[in-house]
Design a protein around this motif. Structure first.
Motif, short mmCIF file in Angstrom:
data_model
loop_
_atom_site.label_atom_id
_atom_site.label_comp_id
_atom_site.label_asym_id
_atom_site.label_seq_id
_atom_site.Cartn_x
_atom_site.Cartn_y
_atom_site.Cartn_z
N LEU A 1 51.43 -48.89 -3.06
CA LEU A 1 51.14 -49.58 -2.01
C LEU A 1 52.52 -50.40 -1.98
O LEU A 1 52.76 -50.99 -3.05
CB LEU A 1 49.99 -50.23 -1.70
CG LEU A 1 48.83 -49.40 -1.50
CD1 LEU A 1 47.70 -50.19 -1.33
CD2 LEU A 1 48.82 -48.68 -0.25
N HIS B 1 49.23 -43.17 -9.65
CA HIS B 1 48.84 -42.18 -8.81
C HIS B 1 49.01 -42.42 -7.32
O HIS B 1 49.42 -41.56 -6.44
CB HIS B 1 47.56 -41.64 -8.97
CG HIS B 1 47.27 -41.03 -10.41
ND1 HIS B 1 47.91 -39.90 -10.93
CD2 HIS B 1 46.87 -41.48 -11.39
CE1 HIS B 1 47.57 -39.80 -12.13
NE2 HIS B 1 46.81 -40.75 -12.49
N HIS B 2 48.81 -43.83 -7.04
CA HIS B 2 49.38 -44.23 -5.56
C HIS B 2 49.80 -45.37 -5.62
O HIS B 2 49.91 -46.13 -6.72
CB HIS B 2 47.68 -44.64 -5.12
CG HIS B 2 46.72 -43.67 -5.30
ND1 HIS B 2 46.67 -42.44 -4.51
CD2 HIS B 2 45.66 -43.35 -6.05
CE1 HIS B 2 45.64 -41.70 -4.68
NE2 HIS B 2 45.19 -42.32 -5.61
N SER C 1 42.65 -55.53 -1.86
CA SER C 1 41.77 -55.05 -0.69
C SER C 1 42.05 -53.65 -0.31
O SER C 1 41.01 -53.25 0.39
CB SER C 1 42.05 -56.09 0.48
OG SER C 1 41.81 -57.50 0.01
N HIS C 2 43.30 -53.18 -0.56
CA HIS C 2 43.63 -51.98 0.13
C HIS C 2 43.62 -50.77 -0.87
O HIS C 2 43.72 -49.54 -0.64
CB HIS C 2 44.69 -51.95 0.92
CG HIS C 2 44.93 -52.86 2.17
ND1 HIS C 2 44.34 -52.38 3.13
CD2 HIS C 2 45.24 -54.05 2.32
CE1 HIS C 2 44.67 -53.39 4.32
NE2 HIS C 2 45.20 -54.43 3.60
N SER C 3 43.46 -51.19 -2.10
CA SER C 3 43.55 -50.26 -3.28
C SER C 3 42.52 -49.12 -2.94
O SER C 3 41.45 -49.37 -3.01
CB SER C 3 43.34 -51.05 -4.67
OG SER C 3 43.50 -49.80 -5.74
N PRO C 4 42.99 -47.82 -3.21
CA PRO C 4 42.18 -46.56 -3.11
C PRO C 4 41.56 -46.51 -4.74
O PRO C 4 40.65 -45.75 -5.02
CB PRO C 4 43.05 -45.58 -3.09
CG PRO C 4 44.44 -45.84 -3.47
CD PRO C 4 44.49 -47.53 -3.23
N THR C 5 42.16 -47.14 -5.79
CA THR C 5 41.65 -47.20 -7.25
C THR C 5 40.95 -48.41 -7.64
O THR C 5 41.01 -49.46 -6.99
CB THR C 5 42.74 -46.89 -8.00
OG1 THR C 5 43.57 -47.91 -7.99
CG2 THR C 5 43.30 -45.47 -7.90
N GLU C 6 40.17 -48.21 -8.56
CA GLU C 6 39.58 -49.54 -9.29
C GLU C 6 40.61 -50.59 -10.08
O GLU C 6 39.91 -51.74 -10.09
CB GLU C 6 38.57 -49.00 -10.37
CG GLU C 6 37.34 -48.47 -9.88
CD GLU C 6 36.54 -48.36 -11.12
OE1 GLU C 6 35.84 -49.23 -11.77
OE2 GLU C 6 36.34 -47.08 -11.47
#
Length: 179
Positions: free
Chosen positions: A32, A29-30, A69-74
């Protein structure tokens, strides 16, 4: 790669990292991108670009630390820029193969490929401590995390990585894997 940024090496008219994005994008879904140079070129992909937090270019583990460190998910899946034919079911296989563990990595039945991994963000302190001690070996980290190896079978060279200009030339000549 002779000092060149590996992700930006051109294969069949596009940068190597674009092959990885194309394979991963339908699976997540995301996204980086971790890059420590040429960020503007990577940003042209429209994907957010992050740099290592830990200084000194300490290799893939620093990139993993930045990702956690930057992940919007678990959960975070990691893939290097030099595996253009990574499995189109990489995330599914790692997710279902991890069992109750907080980390899993790809294995081809003969060799481990720990740069293709799935990790829970709660492992970030363990990774930071590992790096602070000066450790850099990814498999030692995976073992300390009790990471589960997930065997990918029945796929021809899904983890072939391109480390040299000669590897790239061969890949282009063979058109290894589906484009």
């Amino acid at each position: 790669m002779g000092g060149n940024d590996k992700g930006l090496i051109i294969l069949h008219g596009k940068p190597l990292f674009q092959y990885v994005i194309e394979r991963l994008k339908p699976q997540v879904h995301h996204m980086l991108i971790n890059a420590n140079r040429n960020q503007a070129l990577y940003q042209e992909s429209g994907i957010p670009v992050i740099s290592d937090i830990i200084p000194g270019f300490v290799g893939p583990l620093a990139g993993m630390h930045a990702g956690l460190s930057h992940s919007p998910t678990e959960w975070v899946v990691f893939a290097p820029c030099d595996v253009p034919t990574l499995p189109i079911n990489l995330v599914y296989q790692l997710w279902h193969g991890k069992g109750q563990t907080l980390a899993a990595y790809a294995h081809d039945g003969e060799r481990a490929h720990p740069t293709l991994a799935l990790m829970h963000v709660s492992l970030k302190p363990l990774l930071a401590e590992f790096l602070a001690k000066g450790d850099r070996k990814l498999m030692i980290l995976m073992e300390s995390m009790n990471a589960q190896p997930v065997v990918f079978s029945g796929q021809a060279n899904p983890f072939s990585n391109l480390n040299t200009p000669a590897d790239c030339d061969l890949w282009e000549q063979d058109r290894r894997g589906p484009l």
